[in-house]
Design a protein around this motif. Structure first.
Motif, PDB file in Angstrom:
ATOM      1  N   VAL A   4       0.870  -1.426   0.051  1.00  0.00           N
ATOM      2  CA  VAL A   4      -0.017   0.130   0.156  1.00  0.00           C
ATOM      3  C   VAL A   4       1.429   1.344   0.098  1.00  0.00           C
ATOM      4  N   PHE A   5       2.023   1.630   0.788  1.00  0.00           N
ATOM      5  CA  PHE A   5       2.474   2.430   0.725  1.00  0.00           C
ATOM      6  C   PHE A   5       3.426   2.597  -0.374  1.00  0.00           C
ATOM      7  N   PHE A   6       4.229   1.465  -0.807  1.00  0.00           N
ATOM      8  CA  PHE A   6       4.593   1.355  -2.335  1.00  0.00           C
ATOM      9  C   PHE A   6       3.670   2.520  -2.971  1.00  0.00           C
ATOM     10  N   ASN A   7       2.828   1.485  -3.490  1.00  0.00           N
ATOM     11  CA  ASN A   7       1.867   2.408  -4.376  1.00  0.00           C
ATOM     12  C   ASN A   7       1.442   3.469  -4.106  1.00  0.00           C
ATOM     13  N   LEU A   8       1.145   4.007  -3.032  1.00  0.00           N
ATOM     14  CA  LEU A   8       1.033   5.233  -2.964  1.00  0.00           C
ATOM     15  C   LEU A   8       1.704   6.570  -2.792  1.00  0.00           C
ATOM     16  N   LEU A   9       2.938   5.842  -2.347  1.00  0.00           N
ATOM     17  CA  LEU A   9       4.325   6.678  -2.877  1.00  0.00           C
ATOM     18  C   LEU A   9       5.147   7.201  -3.695  1.00  0.00           C
ATOM     19  N   GLY A  10       5.000   5.438  -3.867  1.00  0.00           N
ATOM     20  CA  GLY A  10       5.511   6.111  -5.943  1.00  0.00           C
ATOM     21  C   GLY A  10       4.471   6.892  -7.203  1.00  0.00           C
ATOM     22  N   ASN A  11       3.208   6.484  -6.257  1.00  0.00           N
ATOM     23  CA  ASN A  11       1.886   7.537  -7.285  1.00  0.00           C
ATOM     24  C   ASN A  11       2.764   8.970  -6.998  1.00  0.00           C
ATOM     25  N   ALA A  12       2.645   9.143  -5.867  1.00  0.00           N
ATOM     26  CA  ALA A  12       3.610  10.697  -5.551  1.00  0.00           C
ATOM     27  C   ALA A  12       4.153  11.270  -5.770  1.00  0.00           C
ATOM     28  N   VAL A  13       5.381  10.276  -6.318  1.00  0.00           N
ATOM     29  CA  VAL A  13       6.764  10.699  -6.641  1.00  0.00           C
ATOM     30  C   VAL A  13       6.027  10.574  -8.153  1.00  0.00           C
ATOM     31  N   LYS A  14       6.006   9.901  -8.561  1.00  0.00           N
ATOM     32  CA  LYS A  14       4.604   9.659 -10.847  1.00  0.00           C
ATOM     33  C   LYS A  14       4.540  10.660 -10.767  1.00  0.00           C
ATOM     34  N   PHE A  15       3.566  11.732  -9.948  1.00  0.00           N
ATOM     35  CA  PHE A  15       3.022  12.681 -10.032  1.00  0.00           C
ATOM     36  C   PHE A  15       2.744  14.139  -8.943  1.00  0.00           C
ATOM     37  N   THR A  16       4.627  14.397  -8.703  1.00  0.00           N
ATOM     38  CA  THR A  16       4.915  15.580  -8.029  1.00  0.00           C
ATOM     39  C   THR A  16       6.174  15.596  -8.848  1.00  0.00           C
ATOM     40  N   PRO A  17       6.185  15.972  -9.653  1.00  0.00           N
ATOM     41  CA  PRO A  17       7.765  15.902 -10.689  1.00  0.00           C
ATOM     42  C   PRO A  17       8.352  17.048  -9.588  1.00  0.00           C
ATOM     43  N   HIS A  18       9.811  17.066  -9.550  1.00  0.00           N
ATOM     44  CA  HIS A  18      10.273  18.905  -9.258  1.00  0.00           C
ATOM     45  C   HIS A  18       9.637  18.968  -8.252  1.00  0.00           C
ATOM     46  N   GLY A  19       9.290  17.820  -6.744  1.00  0.00           N
ATOM     47  CA  GLY A  19       8.767  18.625  -5.766  1.00  0.00           C
ATOM     48  C   GLY A  19       9.147  17.908  -4.646  1.00  0.00           C
ATOM     49  N   VAL A  20       8.807  17.954  -3.394  1.00  0.00           N
ATOM     50  CA  VAL A  20       8.637  17.350  -2.556  1.00  0.00           C
ATOM     51  C   VAL A  20       7.412  16.342  -1.876  1.00  0.00           C
ATOM     52  N   VAL A  21       7.815  14.988  -1.314  1.00  0.00           N
ATOM     53  CA  VAL A  21       6.421  14.800  -1.007  1.00  0.00           C
ATOM     54  C   VAL A  21       6.812  14.238   0.574  1.00  0.00           C
ATOM     55  N   GLN A  22       6.080  14.737   1.321  1.00  0.00           N
ATOM     56  CA  GLN A  22       6.049  14.559   2.444  1.00  0.00           C
ATOM     57  C   GLN A  22       5.272  13.748   3.413  1.00  0.00           C
ATOM     58  N   VAL A  23       5.563  12.163   4.471  1.00  0.00           N
ATOM     59  CA  VAL A  23       5.291  11.279   4.654  1.00  0.00           C
ATOM     60  C   VAL A  23       5.382  12.535   6.307  1.00  0.00           C
ATOM     61  N   GLN A  24       3.569  11.722   6.638  1.00  0.00           N
ATOM     62  CA  GLN A  24       2.680  12.730   8.789  1.00  0.00           C
ATOM     63  C   GLN A  24       2.000  11.552   9.272  1.00  0.00           C
ATOM     64  N   ALA A  25       2.419  11.468  10.314  1.00  0.00           N
ATOM     65  CA  ALA A  25       1.784  10.527  11.037  1.00  0.00           C
ATOM     66  C   ALA A  25       1.429  11.865  12.637  1.00  0.00           C
ATOM     67  N   GLU A  26       0.445  11.476  13.748  1.00  0.00           N
ATOM     68  CA  GLU A  26       0.382  11.660  14.604  1.00  0.00           C
ATOM     69  C   GLU A  26      -0.550  11.276  15.671  1.00  0.00           C
ATOM     70  N   LEU A  27      -0.637  11.025  17.180  1.00  0.00           N
ATOM     71  CA  LEU A  27      -1.492  10.475  17.369  1.00  0.00           C
ATOM     72  C   LEU A  27      -2.224  11.316  18.173  1.00  0.00           C
TER      73      LEU A  27
END
Length: 93
Positions: free
Chosen positions: A64-87
Motif C-alpha cells: 500500500v505504501f509503495f503504491n501510494l508513495l510511488g504514485n506521489a513521486v510519479k505525479f509530483t515531479p520536481h517537488g517534495v513528498v512528505q509523509v506524516q502521522a500523529e496520534l
C-alpha cells in the motif's frame, strides 16, 4: 481492487501482526529514493521516532505504501513528498 475483492471473499490470507510504522515507511522510502531522484523529487519523512505500532499484514501494508508513495513521486515531479502521522485521541492519523 482485485485484491480487495479477494480479501472480502476470504481468498487472501492476511498475516496480521504488530508492525512498527516508522520503520516500514522508511524502508519504502529507501526503495523509492532512486526513482524519486530521477524525477527530481525528494522525500521528507515526518514520522516521529516514537515507534508507532500498527496491527496489519506487513507485506500488504508495504505494498500500500509503495503504491501510494510511488504514485506521489510519479505525479509530483520536481517537488517534495512528505509523509506524516500523529496520534490523536489514541488513533493514528
Amino acid at each position: 481492487l482485485l485484491d480487495l475483492a479477494k480479501i472480502e471473499g476470504s481468498a487472501i490470507h492476511l498475516d496480521i501482526g504488530s508492525v512498527e510504522l516508522t520503520a516500514l515507511v522508511s524502508e519504502v522510502i529507501d526503495l523509492l529514493t532512486p526513482f524519486a531522484e530521477q524525477n527530481q523529487t525528494t522525500f521528507v519523512n515526518g514520522l516521529s521516532d516514537r515507534g508507532f505500532l500498527v496491527e496489519c499484514d506487513r507485506d500488504r501494508m508495504m505494498q500500500v505504501f509503495f503504491n501510494l508513495l510511488g504514485n506521489a513521486v510519479k505525479f509530483t515531479p520536481h517537488g517534495v513528498v512528505q509523509v506524516q502521522a500523529e496520534l490523536i485521541e489514541k488513533k493514528l492519523r
